[in-house]
Write a protein that holds these residues in place. Sequence first.
Motif, mmCIF file in Angstrom:
data_model
loop_
_atom_site.group_PDB
_atom_site.id
_atom_site.type_symbol
_atom_site.label_atom_id
_atom_site.label_comp_id
_atom_site.label_asym_id
_atom_site.label_seq_id
_atom_site.Cartn_x
_atom_site.Cartn_y
_atom_site.Cartn_z
ATOM 1 N N LEU A 47 0.825 -1.202 0.000
ATOM 2 C CA LEU A 47 0.000 0.000 0.000
ATOM 3 C C LEU A 47 0.859 1.252 0.000
ATOM 4 O O LEU A 47 1.849 1.342 0.737
ATOM 5 C CB LEU A 47 -0.892 0.011 1.243
ATOM 6 C CG LEU A 47 -1.681 1.285 1.494
ATOM 7 C CD1 LEU A 47 -2.748 1.481 0.435
ATOM 8 C CD2 LEU A 47 -2.284 1.284 2.891
ATOM 9 N N VAL A 48 0.462 2.228 -0.815
ATOM 10 C CA VAL A 48 1.097 3.545 -0.805
ATOM 11 C C VAL A 48 0.161 4.548 -0.139
ATOM 12 O O VAL A 48 0.535 5.241 0.804
ATOM 13 C CB VAL A 48 1.434 4.013 -2.228
ATOM 14 C CG1 VAL A 48 2.015 5.422 -2.198
ATOM 15 C CG2 VAL A 48 2.392 3.042 -2.899
ATOM 16 N N ALA A 49 -1.074 4.643 -0.648
ATOM 17 C CA ALA A 49 -2.030 5.606 -0.116
ATOM 18 C C ALA A 49 -3.438 5.199 -0.482
ATOM 19 O O ALA A 49 -3.667 4.618 -1.541
ATOM 20 C CB ALA A 49 -1.745 7.013 -0.663
ATOM 21 N N LEU A 50 -4.384 5.503 0.427
ATOM 22 C CA LEU A 50 -5.798 5.236 0.191
ATOM 23 C C LEU A 50 -6.615 6.470 0.525
ATOM 24 O O LEU A 50 -6.225 7.271 1.385
ATOM 25 C CB LEU A 50 -6.292 4.087 1.082
ATOM 26 C CG LEU A 50 -5.969 2.648 0.696
ATOM 27 C CD1 LEU A 50 -6.509 1.701 1.743
ATOM 28 C CD2 LEU A 50 -6.543 2.317 -0.661
ATOM 29 N N ILE A 51 -7.766 6.598 -0.150
ATOM 30 C CA ILE A 51 -8.718 7.655 0.183
ATOM 31 C C ILE A 51 -10.119 7.057 0.111
ATOM 32 O O ILE A 51 -10.439 6.307 -0.813
ATOM 33 C CB ILE A 51 -8.561 8.877 -0.746
ATOM 34 C CG1 ILE A 51 -9.468 10.027 -0.297
ATOM 35 C CG2 ILE A 51 -8.836 8.509 -2.209
ATOM 36 C CD1 ILE A 51 -9.122 11.353 -0.974
ATOM 37 N N THR A 52 -10.944 7.356 1.107
ATOM 38 C CA THR A 52 -12.297 6.805 1.154
ATOM 39 C C THR A 52 -13.299 7.790 0.543
ATOM 40 O O THR A 52 -12.957 8.934 0.224
ATOM 41 C CB THR A 52 -12.711 6.503 2.594
ATOM 42 O OG1 THR A 52 -12.871 7.745 3.293
ATOM 43 C CG2 THR A 52 -11.669 5.651 3.297
ATOM 44 N N THR A 53 -14.555 7.331 0.438
ATOM 45 C CA THR A 53 -15.593 8.226 -0.082
ATOM 46 C C THR A 53 -15.784 9.420 0.827
ATOM 47 O O THR A 53 -16.205 10.480 0.383
ATOM 48 C CB THR A 53 -16.925 7.487 -0.238
ATOM 49 O OG1 THR A 53 -17.239 6.814 0.987
ATOM 50 C CG2 THR A 53 -16.856 6.465 -1.366
ATOM 51 N N GLY A 54 -15.453 9.259 2.111
ATOM 52 C CA GLY A 54 -15.526 10.373 3.040
ATOM 53 C C GLY A 54 -14.271 11.212 3.066
ATOM 54 O O GLY A 54 -14.132 12.103 3.904
#
Length: 114
Positions: A47-54
Amino acid sequence: QVQLVESGGGLVQPGGSLRLSCAASRNIFSFYAMGWYRQAPGKQRDLVALITTGSSTNYADSVKGRFSISRDNAKNTVYLQMNSLKPEDTAVYYCYARGGTIYWGQGTQVTVSS
């Protein structure tokens, strides 16, 4: 079938910057999370980076303070701004989306070298 199309990879010198884009073939609100993983030769995909719908974000410790993930819902696109790049950032970067199932892009090569 969902398609994720990455762009923006390439060759950059240490200390330089790149911006990766991931364009989805459907509304990205349908995904709980989107993000980026990377895989260097002979290593696992991490994993590098994640973003959620929020718009909550999560980063690997190795990229905190240098990389920034964002999303443009109108364009169904997620971005990864990468600054202060290091040779150890060299890898194939894969776009990721998680909804009812998990989707992957085809990958884009990032090479950091002088």
